[in-house]
Scaffold this motif. Sequence first.
Motif, PDB file in Angstrom:
ATOM      1  N   GLU A   1       0.842  -1.185   0.000  1.00  0.00           N
ATOM      2  CA  GLU A   1       0.000   0.000   0.000  1.00  0.00           C
ATOM      3  C   GLU A   1       0.881   1.240   0.000  1.00  0.00           C
ATOM      4  OE1 GLU A   1      -2.568  -0.165   3.311  1.00  0.00           O
ATOM      5  OE2 GLU A   1      -3.580  -2.018   2.696  1.00  0.00           O
ATOM      6  N   THR A   2       0.446   2.278  -0.746  1.00  0.00           N
ATOM      7  CA  THR A   2       1.228   3.494  -0.875  1.00  0.00           C
ATOM      8  C   THR A   2       0.432   4.691  -0.405  1.00  0.00           C
ATOM      9  OG1 THR A   2       2.282   2.548  -2.816  1.00  0.00           O
ATOM     10  CG2 THR A   2       2.524   4.914  -2.497  1.00  0.00           C
ATOM     11  N   PRO A   3       0.952   5.464   0.545  1.00  0.00           N
ATOM     12  CA  PRO A   3       0.238   6.644   1.010  1.00  0.00           C
ATOM     13  C   PRO A   3       0.454   7.832   0.092  1.00  0.00           C
ATOM     14  CG  PRO A   3       2.278   6.458   2.183  1.00  0.00           C
ATOM     15  CD  PRO A   3       2.221   5.274   1.257  1.00  0.00           C
ATOM     16  N   ALA A   4      -0.258   8.900   0.370  1.00  0.00           N
ATOM     17  CA  ALA A   4      -0.049  10.137  -0.372  1.00  0.00           C
ATOM     18  C   ALA A   4       1.315  10.703  -0.011  1.00  0.00           C
ATOM     19  CB  ALA A   4      -1.144  11.139  -0.030  1.00  0.00           C
ATOM     20  N   THR A   5       1.855  11.574  -0.855  1.00  0.00           N
ATOM     21  CA  THR A   5       3.193  12.122  -0.630  1.00  0.00           C
ATOM     22  C   THR A   5       3.107  13.594  -0.296  1.00  0.00           C
ATOM     23  OG1 THR A   5       3.481  12.725  -2.930  1.00  0.00           O
ATOM     24  CG2 THR A   5       4.154  10.516  -2.295  1.00  0.00           C
ATOM     25  N   SER A   6       4.148  14.088   0.367  1.00  0.00           N
ATOM     26  CA  SER A   6       4.292  15.522   0.614  1.00  0.00           C
ATOM     27  C   SER A   6       5.759  15.877   0.520  1.00  0.00           C
ATOM     28  CB  SER A   6       3.755  15.891   1.995  1.00  0.00           C
ATOM     29  OG  SER A   6       4.530  15.270   2.992  1.00  0.00           O
ATOM     30  N   GLU A   7       6.070  17.134   0.267  1.00  0.00           N
ATOM     31  CA  GLU A   7       7.458  17.578   0.076  1.00  0.00           C
ATOM     32  C   GLU A   7       8.180  17.675   1.401  1.00  0.00           C
ATOM     33  OE1 GLU A   7      10.570  18.386  -2.270  1.00  0.00           O
ATOM     34  OE2 GLU A   7       8.541  18.019  -2.963  1.00  0.00           O
ATOM     35  N   GLN A   8       9.432  17.290   1.400  1.00  0.00           N
ATOM     36  CA  GLN A   8      10.250  17.402   2.615  1.00  0.00           C
ATOM     37  C   GLN A   8      11.677  17.686   2.200  1.00  0.00           C
ATOM     38  OE1 GLN A   8      11.045  13.809   4.760  1.00  0.00           O
ATOM     39  NE2 GLN A   8      11.152  14.849   6.707  1.00  0.00           N
ATOM     40  N   THR A   9      12.340  18.589   2.881  1.00  0.00           N
ATOM     41  CA  THR A   9      13.729  18.890   2.591  1.00  0.00           C
ATOM     42  C   THR A   9      14.600  18.093   3.533  1.00  0.00           C
ATOM     43  OG1 THR A   9      13.147  21.116   1.919  1.00  0.00           O
ATOM     44  CG2 THR A   9      15.450  20.712   2.445  1.00  0.00           C
TER      45      THR A   9
ATOM     46  N   ASP B   1       0.233  11.033 -13.911  1.00  0.00           N
ATOM     47  CA  ASP B   1      -1.098  11.064 -14.521  1.00  0.00           C
ATOM     48  C   ASP B   1      -2.206  11.148 -13.490  1.00  0.00           C
ATOM     49  OD1 ASP B   1       0.168  10.890 -16.916  1.00  0.00           O
ATOM     50  OD2 ASP B   1      -0.204   8.749 -17.232  1.00  0.00           O
ATOM     51  N   ARG B   2      -1.888  10.882 -12.236  1.00  0.00           N
ATOM     52  CA  ARG B   2      -2.898  10.940 -11.190  1.00  0.00           C
ATOM     53  C   ARG B   2      -3.038  12.336 -10.588  1.00  0.00           C
ATOM     54  NH1 ARG B   2      -1.072   5.359  -8.039  1.00  0.00           N
ATOM     55  NH2 ARG B   2      -1.463   3.930  -9.792  1.00  0.00           N
ATOM     56  N   GLU B   3      -2.266  13.276 -11.088  1.00  0.00           N
ATOM     57  CA  GLU B   3      -2.291  14.632 -10.542  1.00  0.00           C
ATOM     58  C   GLU B   3      -3.014  15.578 -11.491  1.00  0.00           C
ATOM     59  OE1 GLU B   3      -1.537  16.103  -7.837  1.00  0.00           O
ATOM     60  OE2 GLU B   3      -0.652  14.377  -6.788  1.00  0.00           O
ATOM     61  N   ASN B   4      -3.907  16.380 -10.929  1.00  0.00           N
ATOM     62  CA  ASN B   4      -4.602  17.389 -11.718  1.00  0.00           C
ATOM     63  C   ASN B   4      -3.881  18.727 -11.709  1.00  0.00           C
ATOM     64  OD1 ASN B   4      -6.744  15.635 -12.373  1.00  0.00           O
ATOM     65  ND2 ASN B   4      -7.725  16.037 -10.382  1.00  0.00           N
TER      66      ASN B   4
ATOM     67  N   ASP C   1       1.556  22.055 -11.582  1.00  0.00           N
ATOM     68  CA  ASP C   1       2.851  22.165 -10.903  1.00  0.00           C
ATOM     69  C   ASP C   1       3.225  20.857 -10.218  1.00  0.00           C
ATOM     70  OD1 ASP C   1       3.086  24.780 -11.712  1.00  0.00           O
ATOM     71  OD2 ASP C   1       2.256  25.609  -9.857  1.00  0.00           O
ATOM     72  N   GLU C   2       2.236  20.242  -9.553  1.00  0.00           N
ATOM     73  CA  GLU C   2       2.496  18.970  -8.879  1.00  0.00           C
ATOM     74  C   GLU C   2       2.785  17.873  -9.886  1.00  0.00           C
ATOM     75  OE1 GLU C   2       2.974  16.538  -5.463  1.00  0.00           O
ATOM     76  OE2 GLU C   2       3.085  18.679  -5.893  1.00  0.00           O
ATOM     77  N   ARG C   3       2.102  17.930 -11.023  1.00  0.00           N
ATOM     78  CA  ARG C   3       2.354  16.930 -12.066  1.00  0.00           C
ATOM     79  C   ARG C   3       3.779  17.067 -12.606  1.00  0.00           C
ATOM     80  NH1 ARG C   3      -0.972  18.518 -15.833  1.00  0.00           N
ATOM     81  NH2 ARG C   3      -2.797  17.609 -14.794  1.00  0.00           N
ATOM     82  N   ALA C   4       4.220  18.294 -12.793  1.00  0.00           N
ATOM     83  CA  ALA C   4       5.589  18.525 -13.283  1.00  0.00           C
ATOM     84  C   ALA C   4       6.617  18.031 -12.265  1.00  0.00           C
ATOM     85  CB  ALA C   4       5.797  20.005 -13.570  1.00  0.00           C
ATOM     86  N   ARG C   5       6.342  18.302 -10.969  1.00  0.00           N
ATOM     87  CA  ARG C   5       7.264  17.852  -9.916  1.00  0.00           C
ATOM     88  C   ARG C   5       7.361  16.337  -9.902  1.00  0.00           C
ATOM     89  NH1 ARG C   5       7.532  16.133  -4.602  1.00  0.00           N
ATOM     90  NH2 ARG C   5       5.297  15.653  -4.622  1.00  0.00           N
ATOM     91  N   LYS C   6       6.218  15.672  -9.974  1.00  0.00           N
ATOM     92  CA  LYS C   6       6.213  14.209  -9.931  1.00  0.00           C
ATOM     93  C   LYS C   6       6.826  13.613 -11.198  1.00  0.00           C
ATOM     94  CE  LYS C   6       2.536  13.261  -6.613  1.00  0.00           C
ATOM     95  NZ  LYS C   6       1.299  12.491  -6.347  1.00  0.00           N
TER      96      LYS C   6
END
Length: 387
Positions: free
Chosen positions: A11-19, A236-239, A242-247
């Motif tokens: 199972e894979t959770p949602a992601t968030s940015e972290q430095t 493809d799962r991002e609408n 900017d998030e799509r470009a990052r992924k």
Amino acid sequence: MSHQFDLFNNETPATSEQTVNNSATALKLTTQDSQLTPSQQRFNRLLERIEKLKKQLLELQAISDAHRPLYHQAIAPLRERERLLTREMVLWLDERLQRKGLTPTQKRIATTILCGLSEQLAAQGDEEMQVLHDKHSTESLEQKEQASIKEIRTMMEDMLGESLTDEDSLETMQDVFNAGMARLREAEAEEKARRQARARKKKPTAAQLKAEAEQEEAETTLRKVFRQLASALHPDRENDPDERARKTALMSEANAAYDRRDLIALLQIQLRTELTDPASIAKMAEEKITSLTRLLKEQAQELEGELYHRRHAARHEFGLSSYETPSSTSLRRSLRREETLLKADIDAMQQDLQLIQDDKFFKRWLKDQIQPSNTVLLDEWIINTFR
């Protein structure tokens, strides 16, 4: 809030940015309630080794890139001057051999020098030098090349124990060498396949079974880490554009890391996207740590091989000795040494060209090339004096 999970959970959770620290040592295992196990300690040592190797590769690239323009700026004009003086010597010898006043021995020595120098220049693409070589030599450059091709082909066939086929083009020495090496690799692969076939017929030992199981587990680990990233980062799962470009960028990075079997890069991407952290890796079962360690060991060996070959290439490019490690200091020292030698050679060549205009000196000069006390053979003299 971060989203950590078991590396081996499907199972894979949602992601968030972290430095986070993007170095390999950011993955080092730590534990608060007990000492690290031997497997965890090996894991950490390999991380440190890989980090050091990557740093050495980057440093080598940096110092090579910085030194290259300085090297060519200093050496290229000197080599061009040397080439022109060599050419001038060939033309002068050609003109002098057409005049009378030389004994057969003197003519033979002068011709040998002319042919040796003109052959070097012809190899650099100087067509006039090829003509002059063939004019004075009993064997043309084409004949010499064909003889060399025949010699290297015979050597390759002796190594292989069979004849090379003429299916591929074997018109140059490089063609023959490449064909021979390809056949050697095929022979090695065939022998390896035979050994593996014989090994399969035998009952595997406990050590072999363990090694096979660890290797299989390592491959499974690598695939699972990548699949988790692929699932979490699928653009493809991002609408959101900017998030799509990052992924998309992260997925491209993950694909490249997976292709080169770079476990550390995959884990670093997981750290950056908060899919895991060192604490969760430290809590893994011992066999999982072992599989990760096996992948790290393979990666370290590949990096060691890459560093070895890049150092060898740098030594060859910048004229370092085989025992010198490329560094800013050694490269500067080698450049000064090569400059000094080239300038000394150029001075000697200019002096010789001036003095041999006097026929008496020229004859003494030729005689010096065959003196018993002279420990440098004539062909070696040509190479060393007119490189």
